[in-house]
Design a protein around this motif. Structure first.
Motif, PDB file in Angstrom:
ATOM      1  N   SER A   1      -1.951   8.162   0.231  1.00  0.00           N
ATOM      2  CA  SER A   1      -2.927   7.052   0.353  1.00  0.00           C
ATOM      3  C   SER A   1      -3.361   6.951   1.810  1.00  0.00           C
TER       4      SER A   1
ATOM      5  N   ARG B   1      -9.778  -5.824  -0.330  1.00  0.00           N
ATOM      6  CA  ARG B   1      -8.623  -5.483  -1.094  1.00  0.00           C
ATOM      7  C   ARG B   1      -9.025  -4.730  -2.198  1.00  0.00           C
TER       8      ARG B   1
ATOM      9  N   HIS C   1       0.918  -1.316  -0.061  1.00  0.00           N
ATOM     10  CA  HIS C   1      -0.054   0.149   0.073  1.00  0.00           C
ATOM     11  C   HIS C   1       0.931   1.096   0.020  1.00  0.00           C
TER      12      HIS C   1
ATOM     13  N   PRO D   1      -4.488   1.182   5.067  1.00  0.00           N
ATOM     14  CA  PRO D   1      -5.425   0.300   4.719  1.00  0.00           C
ATOM     15  C   PRO D   1      -6.321  -0.170   5.740  1.00  0.00           C
TER      16      PRO D   1
END
Lengths: 604, 278
Positions: free
Chosen positions: A190, A199, A58, A193
């Motif tokens: 980003s 995902r 990620h 997660p």
């Protein structure tokens, strides 16, 4: 010394940066069956298995400690693809083991929600969550707990730069009130997660490569796959150039995150750390090479689908169809079955080590099988039959004096074809000086002895395959032949080779069985693992094709049953045969004894 | 004593009480009218369907609706023709004949319902042949009587196609004499309604129980041999209604009844937990 200090430093920093709870860790292996059942219960596809997926890279912002430690670049996220339901191999995100367990079930449930609607990642996860919460109050309660724990685990908003904070706020809002966020605000990094969601779809541009169906004898049984982890990978083409640029040492895999299209000479390496190296790669690139190494690393790769040669075969040999689950069609003339009569089989007696067992089985069978039937109203017999006697009293007829019960052998109207898997995997050791193929040979011997004792009609065939053009069937005993020393000689000769194209072998056995005139026709399959071949015939493709072959057999009134020694068979055999039509033998050495008993149970 | 041997006693005709209210039954499609038409045309009926989907309840309902008595026989692998037709018994004065349930229904009218017919021995099904075609006769070889069926006689058999032994099934020659009705579980809304009516539970819990049943039915053939019928849901609902904690009730009345494998039972408990919050 330098190395030691470095290692200690690495350990220390990794420990500081670590936000996991190893004490509360839950392993997928403990829960794989339970999650699979929940997945199916909530509407998941029965053909999919539960497998561990690899960690996903990620681009989230990491704190300085994590950067220093070089950790947390990847996170274990769940997803579902056309082969399996991929869950993290281990979950230790939360301090409470019960919560980690709940996360497994939550992810399995999320995967089960219909994902045919191709919504963007954010919408799909929110919508699926919403649906689960509305329909499953128990899951909703777990979800509330999980969201609380997840928010505590996430980076705190106060410490984030403004844009990242906005993004994080939106993510939290989407978790707390699913369906409330339509679009995420943009940010430089980003977001961290989201463990409670699936995902995001992979966006790698995949290279499809048609490969020649070549004689791939490269099955290295020394290569051990130590884990069941699925690794993200792609196929690439090896440049056709003579002479390499560098000597390629597999350990340099450490530094080769991205594939450069340069040919390397392959050299031997005795480093045991290849698995670690593979884990460290974000994506593994695969190319076909003519050279072989003595050491190899076996792993399950997540490759884009290969182009499949589906041209119909034209030859005068026995041609059979094959089922393609992706197009949902049964393609005709796909497989070529060749009968391979056993050559040079010297007649032989039953091997000595089986004699005791054979005698014992013979004794036990006499009691097990209801080969005797009670006959009423006989002139003579072992017991008195009270009914005709009372009738005689009530009617006072002198002619009717059949007052006895007798027993007589009962005619069994059935044919049984035993199909044994003789692929190379049966070469594996099942114990000291005892391979699986030996267990199969002994089983065939005892099975034949027993069935010829009780006069049931039976046939024995072995099979293996080398691509769809070479499916070998070894007729050990046909229905017409009488079991004798010659047949024993053939059984004695069986050897393992190649692969297991199960569907074609079953279809062939079905045609033989369909010609039998008996009322009941049984097809017993003796197997040691999943259907597979060296081409696309593996995983779901092989399973669905075998299932189709079994369904066709059932339609023709044949009763199929599978006896396997594969301990993972619960993952795929119910889909192929149905829950009640297979059995797993725990130890291969038990097979010879159990096979005959199973037969008795199935037909009594 | 001499007279006694010829003294073939027939059992007393059962009293038909047509005033019993039919047990509640929720129609799925047109099976009620089909059954009535089969009865008026004197056709035998075959009902197929999974365990606990309401086959027996339907037959009871129809019997009450049509004002017929019902003779139910649960078939088992030792059931012989004599168990259905009847037998001679002995008393102090000699022997006398007693009608079996089938003969009773044939003689005096009513529904003879043979439940799980495939379980019965093969010779048993053969005696049904003459009864289930247009002859409608029952030859009783022990008394020499050939019995023509009463106009109100109706033969109903049922079986569960999913639950079969490797070598057991209904012979085509038997199957083709019947009007066949296939039963399946009702849709979610109707099943919830049934659970509610049968147990008096709240609509919300009835709905949750049906959600659970549908989840469990999704695992059929893969993890479970038998899928849960509506009957199990009603049992669980009754336990909950009388004060049992829902998860515990579902475990006792549903999951434990579906499998003996501890691993599967535990996995099913997770499904229960997904539906009912603790």
């Amino acid at each position: 010394m330098e190395e030691k200090v470095g290692l200690a430093w690495h350990r220390l920093v990794t420990h500081w940066a670590n936000n996991r709870f190893p004490d509360a860790a839950v392993n997928l292996s403990q829960l794989s069956r339970a999650t699979a059942i929940l997945f199916r219960a909530l509407g998941g596809n029965h053909a999919l298995m539960v497998q561990a997926g690899s960690a996903t890279l990620h681009q989230a912002r990491r704190n300085w400690l994590q950067i220093l430690a070089g950790s947390d670049r990847k996170e274990d996220l769940a997803w579902v693809d056309h082969e399996a339901l991929r869950l993290p191999p281990i979950i230790d995100y939360y301090s409470d083991a019960a919560l980690n367990r709940k996360l497994y079930f939550w992810l399995a449930a999320l995967c089960a929600v219909d994902n045919r609607t191709h919504l963007p990642w954010l919408q799909h996860n929110q919508q699926a969550t919403q649906w689960l919460i509305e329909n499953y109050p128990g899951l909703a309660a777990d979800y509330t707990q999980l969201v609380q724990a997840e928010i505590r685990r996430r980076p705190s908003i106060e410490k984030l730069p403004e844009d990242a904070a906005r993004l994080e706020h939106a993510i939290r809002q989407a978790l707390l009130v699913p369906g409330s966020i339509k679009q995420l605000p943009s940010a430089r990094w980003s977001h961290a997660p989201v463990l409670l969601w699936l995902r995001p779809a992979s966006s790698s541009n995949e290279v499809f490569l048609a490969e020649n169906e070549q004689d791939s004898t490269h099955t290295d049984h020394n290569a051990q796959q130590k884990d069941e982890i699925r690794r993200t990978s792609r196929r690439v083409e090896l440049p056709k150039r003579k002479g390499g640029l560098l000597l390629f040492h597999p350990e340099s895999i450490f530094s080769w995150g991205e594939y450069a299209r340069v040919e390397h000479e392959t050299s031997e390496n005795d480093d045991d750390n290849l698995v670690q190296a593979a884990d460290d790669l974000d994506e593994i690139s695969i190319a076909t090479d003519s050279q072989r190494t003595a050491k190899s690393l076996r792993m399950t790769l997540e490759l884009p689908t290969r182009h499949i040669d589906t041209s119909a075969l034209g030859s005068d040999e026995m041609l059979l169809p094959e089922w393609d689950y992706r197009t949902r069609e049964r393609r005709i003339n796909q497989c070529c079955v060749k009968l391979q009569p056993m050559a040079n089989n010297a007649p032989c007696a039953l091997p000595e080590h089986l004699l005791t067992l054979q005698r014992r089985l013979r004794r036990q069978f006499a009691a097990l099988l209801p080969v005797r039937q009670r006959l009423k109203a006989q002139r003579d017999g072992l017991e008195i039959d009270i009914d005709p006697f009372i009738r005689h009293l009530s009617h006072r007829t002198d002619s009717d004096n059949r007052f006895y019960l007798d027993q007589r052998k009962h005619e069994r109207d059935l044919s049984c074809l035993l199909l044994a898997d003789l692929s190379l995997s049966t070469e594996a050791w099942a114990g000291e000086n005892y391979r699986i193929i030996d267990a199969i040979r002994d089983s065939l011997f005892l099975f034949a002895e027993t069935l010829s004792d009780i006069h049931d009609r039976f046939a024995l065939y072995g099979f293996n395959s080398k691509l769809r053009t070479n499916i070998h069937l070894y007729p050990l005993k046909s229905f017409e032949e009488v079991y004798d020393a010659g047949i024993r000689g053939r059984i004695n000769q069986i050897a393992s080779a190649h692969y297991t194209r199960m569907g074609a072998a079953i279809r062939y056995a079905t045609t033989i069985l369909s010609r039998q005139k008996t009322r009941e026709r049984l097809l017993l399959l003796l197997s040691d693992g999943k259907p597979n071949d060296s081409d696309h015939y593996e995983g779901r493709y092989g399973i669905e094709d075998t299932r189709d072959a079994i369904l066709s057999a059932k339609k023709m009134g044949i009763r199929p049953f599978c006896i396997t020694i594969d301990q993972d068979a619960h993952d795929y055999l119910p889909h192929i045969f149905g829950k009640e039509n297979f059995t797993v033998i725990r130890k291969p050495s038990q097979l010879p004894r159990n096979l005959s008993f199973l037969y008795a149970q199935l037909t009594r | 004593m001499n007279n006694a041997s010829n003294n073939i006693l027939k059992s007393i005709p059962p009293t038909t009480d047509t005033h019993i209210a039919p047990p509640p039954y929720f129609s799925n499609e047109n099976e009620i009218s089909l059954f009535e038409q089969a009865y008026h045309n004197r056709l035998p009926v075959l009902i197929k369907g999974p365990t606990g989907c309401g086959k027996t309840r339907f037959v009871e309902h129809m019997a009450a609706r049509l004002g017929l008595t019902i003779h139910t026989v649960s078939c088992h692998d030792d059931l012989s023709a004599a168990d259905l037709i009847g037998r001679h018994l002995i008393n102090h004065s000699g022997t006398y004949w007693v009608d079996g349930p089938l003969t009773q229904a044939v003689r005096y009218g009513g529904i003879c319902y043979l439940d799980e017919i495939v379980e019965a021995r093969k010779d048993t099904t053969v005696i049904l042949h003459a009864l289930s075609d247009n002859r409608r006769i029952l030859p009783i070889d022990r008394t020499g009587e050939i019995l023509s069926a009463h106009p109100q006689f109706m033969l109903v058999i049922s079986y569960n196609p999913g639950y079969q032994h490797l070598l057991k099934g209904l012979k085509p020659s038997t199957r083709q004499r019947f009007v066949a009705l296939t039963f399946d579980f009702p849709n979610a809304a109707r099943e919830a309604e049934i659970v509610q009516t049968e147990s008096g539970i709240s609509a919300a819990i009835a709905k949750q129980l049906v959600t659970l049943a549908q989840a469990l039915r999704n695992t059929a053939n893969h993890d479970l041999e038998e899928i849960p019928g509506t009957r199990l849901l009603v049992n669980a609902a009754r336990l909950i209604q009388s004060g049992c904690e829902p998860r515990r009730a579902c475990q006792a009345a549903i999951t434990e009844c579906l499998s003996d494998e501890p691993e599967i039972v535990n996995a099913l408990a997770n499904i229960v937990s997904a539906v009912f919050a603790g």
